[in-house]
Motif scaffolding. Sequence first.
Motif, PDB file in Angstrom:
ATOM      1  N   LYS A  52      -3.266  -4.740  -3.001  1.00 10.98           N
ATOM      2  CA  LYS A  52      -3.964  -4.744  -4.289  1.00 10.98           C
ATOM      3  C   LYS A  52      -5.186  -3.827  -4.245  1.00 10.98           C
ATOM      4  CE  LYS A  52      -4.445  -8.832  -6.227  1.00 10.98           C
ATOM      5  NZ  LYS A  52      -4.697 -10.286  -6.371  1.00 10.98           N
ATOM      6  N   LYS A  53      -5.847  -3.799  -3.103  1.00 16.78           N
ATOM      7  CA  LYS A  53      -7.017  -2.934  -2.939  1.00 16.78           C
ATOM      8  C   LYS A  53      -6.606  -1.463  -3.004  1.00 16.78           C
ATOM      9  CE  LYS A  53     -10.765  -1.913   0.310  1.00 16.78           C
ATOM     10  NZ  LYS A  53     -11.378  -2.266   1.631  1.00 16.78           N
ATOM     11  N   ASP A  54      -5.506  -1.113  -2.344  1.00 14.36           N
ATOM     12  CA  ASP A  54      -5.047   0.281  -2.331  1.00 14.36           C
ATOM     13  C   ASP A  54      -4.403   0.686  -3.652  1.00 14.36           C
ATOM     14  OD1 ASP A  54      -5.932   0.671   0.214  1.00 14.36           O
ATOM     15  OD2 ASP A  54      -3.998   0.329   1.180  1.00 14.36           O
ATOM     16  N   SER A  55      -4.004  -0.300  -4.468  1.00 15.41           N
ATOM     17  CA  SER A  55      -3.344   0.024  -5.731  1.00 15.41           C
ATOM     18  C   SER A  55      -4.314   0.557  -6.781  1.00 15.41           C
ATOM     19  CB  SER A  55      -2.629  -1.213  -6.287  1.00 15.41           C
ATOM     20  OG  SER A  55      -3.570  -2.178  -6.739  1.00 15.41           O
ATOM     21  N   ILE A  56      -5.608   0.366  -6.549  1.00 19.08           N
ATOM     22  CA  ILE A  56      -6.602   0.786  -7.535  1.00 19.08           C
ATOM     23  C   ILE A  56      -6.680   2.305  -7.639  1.00 19.08           C
ATOM     24  CG2 ILE A  56      -9.053   0.710  -8.136  1.00 19.08           C
ATOM     25  CD1 ILE A  56      -9.206  -2.008  -6.808  1.00 19.08           C
ATOM     26  N   ASN A  57      -6.556   3.004  -6.469  1.00 15.83           N
ATOM     27  CA  ASN A  57      -6.618   4.469  -6.522  1.00 15.83           C
ATOM     28  C   ASN A  57      -5.267   5.050  -6.913  1.00 15.83           C
ATOM     29  OD1 ASN A  57      -4.985   4.802  -4.088  1.00 15.83           O
ATOM     30  ND2 ASN A  57      -6.796   4.079  -2.974  1.00 15.83           N
ATOM     31  N   SER A  58      -5.200   6.359  -7.021  1.00 16.08           N
ATOM     32  CA  SER A  58      -3.989   7.032  -7.515  1.00 16.08           C
ATOM     33  C   SER A  58      -3.105   7.569  -6.404  1.00 16.08           C
ATOM     34  CB  SER A  58      -4.393   8.177  -8.456  1.00 16.08           C
ATOM     35  OG  SER A  58      -5.119   7.682  -9.569  1.00 16.08           O
ATOM     36  N   ASP A  59      -3.383   7.216  -5.146  1.00 17.06           N
ATOM     37  CA  ASP A  59      -2.536   7.682  -4.048  1.00 17.06           C
ATOM     38  C   ASP A  59      -1.134   7.099  -4.171  1.00 17.06           C
ATOM     39  OD1 ASP A  59      -4.699   9.001  -3.051  1.00 17.06           O
ATOM     40  OD2 ASP A  59      -5.217   7.465  -1.570  1.00 17.06           O
ATOM     41  N   VAL A  60      -0.159   7.785  -3.561  1.00 15.94           N
ATOM     42  CA  VAL A  60       1.211   7.285  -3.552  1.00 15.94           C
ATOM     43  C   VAL A  60       1.235   5.927  -2.857  1.00 15.94           C
ATOM     44  CG1 VAL A  60       3.558   7.688  -2.747  1.00 15.94           C
ATOM     45  CG2 VAL A  60       2.164   9.606  -3.524  1.00 15.94           C
ATOM     46  N   LEU A  61       1.873   4.967  -3.484  1.00 10.44           N
ATOM     47  CA  LEU A  61       1.899   3.600  -2.954  1.00 10.44           C
ATOM     48  C   LEU A  61       3.340   3.202  -2.652  1.00 10.44           C
ATOM     49  CD1 LEU A  61       0.080   1.091  -2.401  1.00 10.44           C
ATOM     50  CD2 LEU A  61       0.689   0.306  -4.696  1.00 10.44           C
ATOM     51  N   ASN A  62       3.610   2.847  -1.392  1.00  9.25           N
ATOM     52  CA  ASN A  62       4.930   2.379  -0.975  1.00  9.25           C
ATOM     53  C   ASN A  62       4.878   0.874  -0.755  1.00  9.25           C
ATOM     54  OD1 ASN A  62       5.995   4.988  -0.930  1.00  9.25           O
ATOM     55  ND2 ASN A  62       5.332   5.327   1.177  1.00  9.25           N
ATOM     56  N   SER A  93      -0.519  -5.066 -11.261  1.00  9.56           N
ATOM     57  CA  SER A  93      -1.187  -5.521 -12.480  1.00  9.56           C
ATOM     58  C   SER A  93      -2.421  -4.682 -12.822  1.00  9.56           C
ATOM     59  CB  SER A  93      -1.587  -6.994 -12.339  1.00  9.56           C
ATOM     60  OG  SER A  93      -2.463  -7.169 -11.229  1.00  9.56           O
ATOM     61  N   SER A  94      -3.098  -4.161 -11.792  1.00 10.61           N
ATOM     62  CA  SER A  94      -4.303  -3.354 -12.045  1.00 10.61           C
ATOM     63  C   SER A  94      -4.108  -1.884 -11.698  1.00 10.61           C
ATOM     64  CB  SER A  94      -5.477  -3.920 -11.225  1.00 10.61           C
ATOM     65  OG  SER A  94      -5.169  -3.940  -9.846  1.00 10.61           O
ATOM     66  N   ARG A  95      -2.874  -1.470 -11.486  1.00  7.74           N
ATOM     67  CA  ARG A  95      -2.600  -0.086 -11.103  1.00  7.74           C
ATOM     68  C   ARG A  95      -2.377   0.785 -12.340  1.00  7.74           C
ATOM     69  NH1 ARG A  95      -1.579   2.973  -6.814  1.00  7.74           N
ATOM     70  NH2 ARG A  95       0.135   4.500  -6.750  1.00  7.74           N
ATOM     71  N   LYS A  96      -2.838   2.030 -12.259  1.00  6.55           N
ATOM     72  CA  LYS A  96      -2.646   2.958 -13.370  1.00  6.55           C
ATOM     73  C   LYS A  96      -1.157   3.234 -13.576  1.00  6.55           C
ATOM     74  CE  LYS A  96      -7.075   5.333 -12.656  1.00  6.55           C
ATOM     75  NZ  LYS A  96      -7.730   6.630 -12.346  1.00  6.55           N
ATOM     76  N   LYS A  97      -0.740   3.320 -14.832  1.00  5.62           N
ATOM     77  CA  LYS A  97       0.678   3.482 -15.128  1.00  5.62           C
ATOM     78  C   LYS A  97       1.231   4.827 -14.664  1.00  5.62           C
ATOM     79  CE  LYS A  97       0.769   0.313 -19.066  1.00  5.62           C
ATOM     80  NZ  LYS A  97       1.099   0.130 -20.510  1.00  5.62           N
ATOM     81  N   ASN A  98       0.369   5.841 -14.601  1.00  3.10           N
ATOM     82  CA  ASN A  98       0.850   7.160 -14.187  1.00  3.10           C
ATOM     83  C   ASN A  98       0.763   7.374 -12.678  1.00  3.10           C
ATOM     84  OD1 ASN A  98      -1.911   7.217 -14.054  1.00  3.10           O
ATOM     85  ND2 ASN A  98      -2.139   9.252 -14.938  1.00  3.10           N
ATOM     86  N   ALA A  99       0.282   6.370 -11.922  1.00  5.02           N
ATOM     87  CA  ALA A  99       0.203   6.485 -10.466  1.00  5.02           C
ATOM     88  C   ALA A  99       1.594   6.319  -9.863  1.00  5.02           C
ATOM     89  CB  ALA A  99      -0.744   5.435  -9.905  1.00  5.02           C
ATOM     90  N   GLN A 100       1.897   7.115  -8.854  1.00  6.58           N
ATOM     91  CA  GLN A 100       3.231   7.103  -8.255  1.00  6.58           C
ATOM     92  C   GLN A 100       3.396   5.908  -7.322  1.00  6.58           C
ATOM     93  OE1 GLN A 100       4.247  10.678  -6.166  1.00  6.58           O
ATOM     94  NE2 GLN A 100       6.396  10.115  -5.884  1.00  6.58           N
ATOM     95  N   THR A 101       4.440   5.117  -7.571  1.00  6.99           N
ATOM     96  CA  THR A 101       4.707   3.924  -6.768  1.00  6.99           C
ATOM     97  C   THR A 101       6.177   3.886  -6.375  1.00  6.99           C
ATOM     98  OG1 THR A 101       3.017   2.695  -7.996  1.00  6.99           O
ATOM     99  CG2 THR A 101       4.562   1.412  -6.663  1.00  6.99           C
ATOM    100  N   ARG A 102       6.430   3.674  -5.095  1.00 10.21           N
ATOM    101  CA  ARG A 102       7.801   3.515  -4.610  1.00 10.21           C
ATOM    102  C   ARG A 102       7.973   2.070  -4.150  1.00 10.21           C
ATOM    103  NH1 ARG A 102       6.351   8.250  -1.455  1.00 10.21           N
ATOM    104  NH2 ARG A 102       6.998  10.157  -2.528  1.00 10.21           N
TER     105      ARG A 102
END
Length: 240
Positions: free
Chosen positions: A53-63, A118-127
């Motif tokens: 959840k902490k790492d989801s706040i920024n826009s880095d690629v999230l796996n 829930s708190s991640r930006k919609k345009n952030a890349q998530t796998r």
Amino acid sequence: MKLGPKTKLVIINLLLTLVGSLGISELFFRVLRPKFPMEVFGTSYVARLNQAKKDSINSDVLNLVVGDSFAHHQIGTDGNFFDSVFNCKRKDNCKYHNLAQSGEGLPFYWNSIHSVLSSRKKNAQTRIIVSVYFGNDTPLLKPSSSLKYCNSIHTLNHKMIKAHKDTLIKSLKRRFPSILFIARSFKSFANIGARQSINEIYTNAKELRYYRSDSNSNLPSIETLALKLDPEIIKDAGRD
């Protein structure tokens, strides 16, 4: 009460035996690293979730990895398949989190995903990598209950997260697998925690049958099948 020399000697020998057994077992698990079917040397689910959840706040690629025992096996070590493959080593702007937890199913997976995104930006890349056992993690549902069920698992449930909140005992199990190994061996030998009622085993077997793809076939009853088993097998299953 004053202890005699013989009593003191027995107590000292017992303590040395206990400490020695724990030390040898701990060395065995840490050096040889056998396949151990639980989270050993890893972190708790809640700690992993909070970091994700902490790492989801920024826009880095999230796996994100979700699943149960297979994805959870030896989590936090090189023995975990997903930790070895879907990681962010030597990759810039990449975050990886394994949120798998043994004994859970699809509602828990969805809950983990919802909690992180829930708190991640919609345009952030998530796998999202989902490890699923078909027939076990995907229960067969009646059409009339499907909509209600789907709506329920798409709603964030904080109770699921609290159920895996870390405790002193859980923490000791992860940090010292030798204690867990010895405790489980003793429980199995002493028959502690065994299911005393054969009806409970029958009930569990009937519930699991609904997950079979051929559950609608004309299969023999659980009781009929149990009559063909060696009673010792059922007795051993009660200690599992």
